[in-house]
Design a protein around this motif. Sequence first.
Motif, PDB file in Angstrom:
ATOM      1  N   LEU A  77       0.824  -1.213   0.000  1.00 17.27           N
ATOM      2  CA  LEU A  77       0.000   0.000   0.000  1.00 17.27           C
ATOM      3  C   LEU A  77       0.857   1.262   0.000  1.00 17.27           C
ATOM      4  CD1 LEU A  77      -3.030   0.704   0.069  1.00 17.27           C
ATOM      5  CD2 LEU A  77      -2.891   0.710   2.567  1.00 17.27           C
ATOM      6  N   THR A  82      -7.679  -0.683 -11.955  1.00 15.73           N
ATOM      7  CA  THR A  82      -6.799   0.476 -12.104  1.00 15.73           C
ATOM      8  C   THR A  82      -6.211   0.858 -10.743  1.00 15.73           C
ATOM      9  OG1 THR A  82      -8.737   1.914 -11.884  1.00 15.73           O
ATOM     10  CG2 THR A  82      -8.025   1.354 -14.124  1.00 15.73           C
ATOM     11  N   GLY A  83      -5.285   1.813 -10.758  1.00 15.62           N
ATOM     12  CA  GLY A  83      -4.536   2.183  -9.558  1.00 15.62           C
ATOM     13  C   GLY A  83      -5.340   2.383  -8.286  1.00 15.62           C
ATOM     14  N   PRO A  84      -6.351   3.254  -8.287  1.00 16.06           N
ATOM     15  CA  PRO A  84      -7.113   3.486  -7.047  1.00 16.06           C
ATOM     16  C   PRO A  84      -7.788   2.226  -6.519  1.00 16.06           C
ATOM     17  CG  PRO A  84      -7.539   5.220  -8.645  1.00 16.06           C
ATOM     18  CD  PRO A  84      -6.771   4.162  -9.367  1.00 16.06           C
ATOM     19  N   PHE A  85      -8.322   1.401  -7.426  1.00 15.56           N
ATOM     20  CA  PHE A  85      -8.979   0.168  -6.981  1.00 15.56           C
ATOM     21  C   PHE A  85      -7.962  -0.829  -6.434  1.00 15.56           C
ATOM     22  CE2 PHE A  85     -12.412   1.704  -9.773  1.00 15.56           C
ATOM     23  CZ  PHE A  85     -13.502   1.512  -8.928  1.00 15.56           C
ATOM     24  N   ARG A  86      -6.787  -0.900  -7.065  1.00 15.24           N
ATOM     25  CA  ARG A  86      -5.751  -1.802  -6.562  1.00 15.24           C
ATOM     26  C   ARG A  86      -5.356  -1.417  -5.137  1.00 15.24           C
ATOM     27  NH1 ARG A  86      -2.624  -4.543 -10.637  1.00 15.24           N
ATOM     28  NH2 ARG A  86      -0.694  -4.163  -9.486  1.00 15.24           N
ATOM     29  N   LYS A  87      -5.257  -0.123  -4.887  1.00  9.93           N
ATOM     30  CA  LYS A  87      -4.957   0.342  -3.527  1.00  9.93           C
ATOM     31  C   LYS A  87      -6.060  -0.051  -2.561  1.00  9.93           C
ATOM     32  CE  LYS A  87      -0.989   2.407  -4.178  1.00  9.93           C
ATOM     33  NZ  LYS A  87       0.239   1.869  -3.519  1.00  9.93           N
ATOM     34  N   LEU A  88      -7.301   0.015  -3.025  1.00  9.38           N
ATOM     35  CA  LEU A  88      -8.427  -0.390  -2.182  1.00  9.38           C
ATOM     36  C   LEU A  88      -8.309  -1.861  -1.814  1.00  9.38           C
ATOM     37  CD1 LEU A  88     -11.219  -0.058  -0.870  1.00  9.38           C
ATOM     38  CD2 LEU A  88     -12.222  -0.515  -3.134  1.00  9.38           C
ATOM     39  N   TYR A  89      -7.994  -2.713  -2.791  1.00  4.83           N
ATOM     40  CA  TYR A  89      -7.881  -4.147  -2.516  1.00  4.83           C
ATOM     41  C   TYR A  89      -6.714  -4.436  -1.567  1.00  4.83           C
ATOM     42  CZ  TYR A  89     -10.750  -4.072  -6.742  1.00  4.83           C
ATOM     43  OH  TYR A  89     -11.711  -3.786  -7.675  1.00  4.83           O
ATOM     44  N   GLN A  90      -5.639  -3.697  -1.721  1.00  9.05           N
ATOM     45  CA  GLN A  90      -4.516  -3.858  -0.801  1.00  9.05           C
ATOM     46  C   GLN A  90      -4.914  -3.467   0.621  1.00  9.05           C
ATOM     47  OE1 GLN A  90      -1.537  -1.434  -2.697  1.00  9.05           O
ATOM     48  NE2 GLN A  90      -1.312  -2.834  -4.425  1.00  9.05           N
TER      49      GLN A  90
END
Length: 202
Positions: free
Chosen positions: A82, A131-139
């Motif tokens: 993250l 995409t980037g923001p969603f990947r951060k959410l999953y992390q």
Amino acid sequence: MKGDMAHPDTSSRPITAIIDRLEDTTTRDQVTLRCMIEAFGKSSFTTAMCVPALLVTSPLSGIPLFSSACGILIASIAAQMLVGRDHLWLPSFVMNRSIGNDKMLAALRRLHRIGERIDAITRPRLRPLMTGPFRKLYQALCVLCGVLMIFLEIVPFSSSVLGMATILFATAIIVRDGVLACLGVAIMCIGASLPFFALQAM
């Protein structure tokens, strides 16, 4: 993206490839978590996070405090993803925890069926959700799954359900599968709600 790349061997069938690699580490009487995680390198954060997530979905989760150890590893790895670290650092007191070779091999044999089923349904889908923001959410959700495992150690099946959610998030990141990520959110909600069902049953 640095610190968030899958190991090359996990690109086509991510989960079964990780389990195959874990089997290669079972050459001693006792296998440490350090040995298993470092088999994927210190920059393969996503695949490394799959290791404790897979183990906690196996019968090994019945070992006292094992779920908590896996939760600490999952939360630590996801948190470092993250914040964008390049190389993985994990606490020695958890990494030095060992598992008997026989128990480990038995668990991996069961995990193969899970891995094959997940790999069979995984493919690039709903890419806007990866995409980037969603990947951060999953992390961030993986961090939460790991933390919840520590607190829900005594709630039956909760750690295994949260471990499965983590596997789905990690696989979704590797393959860019938005459908799998959505499934991970649903399963995480189920795992987080298990304590309430347990209290109602008392």
